[in-house]
Scaffold this active site. Sequence first.
Site, PDB file in Angstrom:
ATOM      1  N   SER A 148       0.989  -1.298  -0.004  1.00 34.87           N
ATOM      2  CA  SER A 148      -0.076  -0.024   0.037  1.00 34.87           C
ATOM      3  C   SER A 148       0.951   1.173   0.027  1.00 34.87           C
ATOM      4  O   SER A 148       2.154   1.120   0.363  1.00 34.87           O
ATOM      5  CB  SER A 148      -0.734   0.063   1.289  1.00 34.87           C
ATOM      6  OG  SER A 148      -1.482   1.251   1.593  1.00 34.87           O
ATOM      7  N   TYR A 161      -2.194  -1.425  10.657  1.00 32.48           N
ATOM      8  CA  TYR A 161      -2.243  -1.385   9.099  1.00 32.48           C
ATOM      9  C   TYR A 161      -0.857  -0.970   8.364  1.00 32.48           C
ATOM     10  O   TYR A 161      -0.375  -1.982   7.633  1.00 32.48           O
ATOM     11  CB  TYR A 161      -3.521  -0.748   8.704  1.00 32.48           C
ATOM     12  CG  TYR A 161      -3.710  -0.647   7.059  1.00 32.48           C
ATOM     13  CD1 TYR A 161      -4.363  -1.600   6.554  1.00 32.48           C
ATOM     14  CD2 TYR A 161      -3.123   0.296   6.289  1.00 32.48           C
ATOM     15  CE1 TYR A 161      -4.369  -1.895   5.086  1.00 32.48           C
ATOM     16  CE2 TYR A 161      -3.254   0.308   4.941  1.00 32.48           C
ATOM     17  CZ  TYR A 161      -3.815  -0.677   4.341  1.00 32.48           C
ATOM     18  OH  TYR A 161      -3.919  -0.851   2.913  1.00 32.48           O
TER      19      TYR A 161
END
Length: 287
Positions: A148, A161
């Site tokens: 990401s 995350y």
Amino acid sequence: MSSAQELFGGGVAVITGAGAGIGAGLARYAARDLGMNVALADVDAAAIAALRAELEQHGVRVLDVVCDVRDAAAVERLAESTVAGLGPVRLLVNNAGVEQFGYLWDTPVAGWERLVAININGVFHGIKAFLPRMMAEPGQSWVWNLSSIGGVSASPLQAPYIMSKHAVLALTECLRQEVELAGHGQHVHVQAVLPGAVASNIFESAGAVDDGDVAAAEEHRAAMLQIKAQAMDPLDAARRFFDQAAEGEFYLLSQPFVADAMAGRADILTHRRAPRLPSGEFSVPAS
């Protein structure tokens, strides 16, 4: 230079977390635009059953396999059923992932463990189950692990995350080297996928906090949902990922600002600057 159609067309793709968001976008593009046969893996049986019916209208073969990537045995069964039902895998996409909002010290232990089991262990389970089979095949194949923009940046109230996406990126960089060291680098291509803002349901389904500063966690969720409103369509992101993969890139980016984040991260490390609170569209509303 070969096109995505030439490299991937007619092959088999297996995509975890295929029920929605980036996973569903990749599946749609692979089947509809490239003519790939697809194995859809997700814990949401209804979502992948509906997607299977949709994709089969494009004349491709599709499997929908209910699979929890936290379970190594389940991912092994996914590999077995994919090869038996569709043939050797040309593209493995370890995409399944979840979010968690809130201050790290407020994060429930169960929320932390769930995220690590899906975002990190799930990628490992995919590699463990599929990669030996792919290396044993003579044809070209690809492994995509979903990191990401969070894998090259830092952000408050998303520490679990962000940590997991840094881990996936490091795992993928090491795996690329290991595949080459083992003598398979010419036919097994390992690539890291770094989406920026791509529409999905990950923010709505993100883990919350049970106590502590609940308001801060929910304000951050609201801020992320505002970003989602202007996010890229998953089909557009999928096209970019496939095109960059065909060009031989290692880092597959959805938008140019991901490259900017990479450059910013490199600059921070080079000058050994302490992390600062983000500003602009990724800032957190004051509480």
